[in-house]
Motif scaffolding. Structure first.
Motif, mmCIF file in Angstrom:
data_model
loop_
_atom_site.group_PDB
_atom_site.id
_atom_site.type_symbol
_atom_site.label_atom_id
_atom_site.label_comp_id
_atom_site.label_asym_id
_atom_site.label_seq_id
_atom_site.Cartn_x
_atom_site.Cartn_y
_atom_site.Cartn_z
ATOM 1 N N LEU A 136 0.825 -1.202 0.000
ATOM 2 C CA LEU A 136 0.000 0.000 0.000
ATOM 3 C C LEU A 136 0.865 1.260 0.000
ATOM 4 N N MET A 137 2.003 1.194 0.661
ATOM 5 C CA MET A 137 2.932 2.318 0.695
ATOM 6 C C MET A 137 3.699 2.485 -0.621
ATOM 7 N N ASN A 138 3.587 1.504 -1.502
ATOM 8 C CA ASN A 138 4.314 1.490 -2.786
ATOM 9 C C ASN A 138 5.826 1.534 -2.569
ATOM 10 N N ARG A 139 6.285 0.745 -1.603
ATOM 11 C CA ARG A 139 7.713 0.712 -1.310
ATOM 12 C C ARG A 139 8.478 -0.210 -2.267
ATOM 13 N N THR A 140 7.777 -1.005 -3.042
ATOM 14 C CA THR A 140 8.338 -1.882 -4.091
ATOM 15 C C THR A 140 9.200 -3.025 -3.555
ATOM 16 N N GLY A 159 -2.320 15.640 -1.601
ATOM 17 C CA GLY A 159 -1.684 15.465 -2.893
ATOM 18 C C GLY A 159 -0.942 14.168 -3.077
ATOM 19 N N THR A 160 -0.686 13.447 -1.988
ATOM 20 C CA THR A 160 0.020 12.178 -2.113
ATOM 21 C C THR A 160 -0.921 11.092 -2.619
ATOM 22 N N LEU A 161 -0.332 9.991 -3.077
ATOM 23 C CA LEU A 161 -1.139 8.879 -3.584
ATOM 24 C C LEU A 161 -2.017 8.298 -2.487
ATOM 25 N N ALA A 162 -1.477 8.221 -1.275
ATOM 26 C CA ALA A 162 -2.268 7.671 -0.167
ATOM 27 C C ALA A 162 -3.479 8.538 0.127
ATOM 28 N N ALA A 163 -3.294 9.861 0.073
ATOM 29 C CA ALA A 163 -4.418 10.758 0.334
ATOM 30 C C ALA A 163 -5.506 10.613 -0.731
ATOM 31 N N LYS A 164 -5.113 10.288 -1.942
ATOM 32 C CA LYS A 164 -6.071 10.149 -3.031
ATOM 33 C C LYS A 164 -6.761 8.790 -3.031
ATOM 34 N N LYS A 165 -6.049 7.749 -2.566
ATOM 35 C CA LYS A 165 -6.545 6.383 -2.751
ATOM 36 C C LYS A 165 -7.070 5.723 -1.486
#
Length: 493
Positions: free
Chosen positions: A325-329, A393-399
């Motif tokens: 979820l954090m997109n840490r890869t 604006g971050t991906l987490a805030a959007k998703k």
């Protein structure tokens, strides 16, 4: 001899007391306008303030030790957490009162908070006259001129090329022993919780020869430690013909790993180039991303004694689902594999630190426990620990919904902190009875009779002053410790 002035820079320990910023000596100058800077947040911000100081010096400004004496005040800001931004807004309230007394005073907001909010910052904070993002620092003198004419001045353009490689930083609030050297800017990793890619732009590396020249100059001026800085130093890569290998003998010798035509300089190559400047120049670096740190880097560290045996390797979470979820890869097993490789190549005494976030979106109690168990596995020497703070604006805030209650976040964070304190104490106890090579940075904050400096693993060591002075290396036999500090006596080994 021209004295290099100092500017006020808030270090991490000062962040909770921003109403009482540390002051520094005035620059002796007649007929020049006065500049005052406060810098908040990460080491990259401290390094950026050194660039700003150099730009403003070239524009004819001199420094002052107090905001009250300034013609221009810059706050170099951080946007990584809401708490960091609120501290800056609190500081602006004080400056509003100062500006009422001195209407001609100009107040500028620099850095990540300025980049995130842009023109909106001028609307929300009427005291602000200038807004400049991290890639606009060359333009600051023009922005000041514009603001002096009565106009609000803004430049938040993000560049794909700017590295400030040709600007010699003015060392701010320096101890004269340690210094930061920025090797790259921006970040291409889109971690879902992080605002940095949006405030610092795309990743670009600085040419290695300018880095070596800057580090060599620092050594020649008496500095004995440099920290190579980047949002993700392991992804450093320079390819091109700009500059020649002949610019420095050290670069010639160190560049042996790269191809003879169109050389590609990796981070491992760069580490070697800087280490070869002199064996008495310590080399540190920050920050490493687990997905990018290579065996080449670890073997280079092992090869050169003056490359410090310390790695900051942020995990953020110990659970694979949360990491996705954090997109840490990477996942938990991958991260553990990197830790195992570090221990295999560099040994059990290699210092390792981390970042850890509590209460990320949808994190369960079981997943939180996996973060604690990862900490038990690694046994970090140090950690930066935070409760999750949603950044606009971050991906987490959007998703994702920020759905973990604040009291749960804080309770989990307290558990992480308690675990880390135990591990830090345990790791420090390993050094009792060992002789540590320490670079003296100055007098201990608690007593003029003691000196302090850091060992190879980035741990503060305190010992009796004796006849030793700042900038020397000494061997210290560690006799006791706390979770934060080692104490001992100088020996002649």
């Amino acid at each position: 001899m021209t004295l290099i002035p100092e500017l006020t820079i808030l270090q991490p320990a000062d962040k909770e007391q921003i109403d009482l910023p540390r002051t520094s000596e005035d620059e002796l100058a007649v007929g020049k306008k006065r500049l005052y800077i406060e810098s908040y947040g990460c080491q990259m911000n401290f390094a950026d303030s050194e660039i700003v100081a150099a730009v403003m010096r070239n524009a004819g400004f001199a420094t002052t030790s107090t905001a009250e004496d300034a013609d221009v005040i810059f706050l170099n800001t951080c946007a990584i957490r809401d708490n960091a931004e609120q501290k800056v807004r609190h500081r602006l309230k004080h400056l509003t009162g100062l500006k009422r007394q001195k209407p001609e005073l100009l107040v500028g907001m620099l850095g990540c908070m300025a980049e995130r909010l842009k023109v909106k910052l001028l609307e929300e904070e009427k005291v602000v006259d200038i807004v400049a993002g991290p890639d606009a620092y060359r333009d600051i003198p023009k922005l000041v001129e514009e603001a002096e004419s009565g106009q609000k001045a803004v430049n938040v353009f993000l560049s794909r090329e700017e590295t400030y490689a040709d600007i010699s930083p003015i060392r701010l609030n320096s101890n004269g022993v340690t210094a930061f050297v920025s090797i790259m800017r921006g970040c291409d990793n889109m971690c879902s919780f992080c605002v940095v890619p949006f405030t610092r732009g795309r990743e670009r590396s600085r040419d290695p020869y300018s880095i070596v020249r800057e580090a060599q100059d620092l050594f020649d001026r008496g500095y004995r430690e440099v920290t190579l800085l980047g949002q993700n130093v392991d992804s450093y890569k320079w390819k091109g013909t700009e500059g020649t290998v002949q610019e420095t003998e050290n670069a010639v010798e160190a560049h042996s790993h790269a191809p003879s035509t169109e050389p590609i300089t990796t981070f491992a190559n760069l580490l070697e180039m800087v280490a070869l400047i002199h064996h008495d120049l310590r080399v540190r670096f920050s920050t490493s991303h687990p997905k990018d740190i290579t065996d080449d880097v670890l073997h280079t560290m092992a090869q050169y004694e003056n490359i410090c045996n310390y790695i900051h390797l942020p995990a953020q979470s110990g659970n694979s689902r949360v990491l996705k979820l954090m997109n840490r890869t990477y996942d938990r097993p991958w991260y553990i594999g990197k830790i195992d490789r570090i221990r295999e190549i560099l040994g059990e005494d290699c210092g390792i630190s981390t970042d850890m976030i509590s209460g990320f979106c949808t994190e369960t109690e079981e997943e939180h426990q996996e973060s604690l168990s990862l900490m038990d596995y690694v046994r970090y020497d140090y950690a930066y620990m935070f409760a999750y703070s949603e950044r606009p604006g971050t991906l987490a805030a959007k998703k994702y919904a920020d759905d973990i209650p604040e009291d749960v976040k804080k309770r989990r964070l307290n558990e992480i902190i308690a675990r880390q304190l135990a591990h830090s104490s345990e790791r420090n106890q390993r050094h009792i009875g060992q002789v540590q090579r320490v670079l003296i940075e100055g007098t201990s904050k608690r007593s003029e009779d003691f000196l302090c400096g850091r060992n190879d693993q980035n741990k503060m060591v305190v010992f009796p002053k004796g006849n030793h002075t700042k900038g020397q290396y000494v061997n210290v036999l560690v006799t006791e410790c706390t979770s934060a500090t080692l104490r001992g006596e100088v020996v002649n080994e």
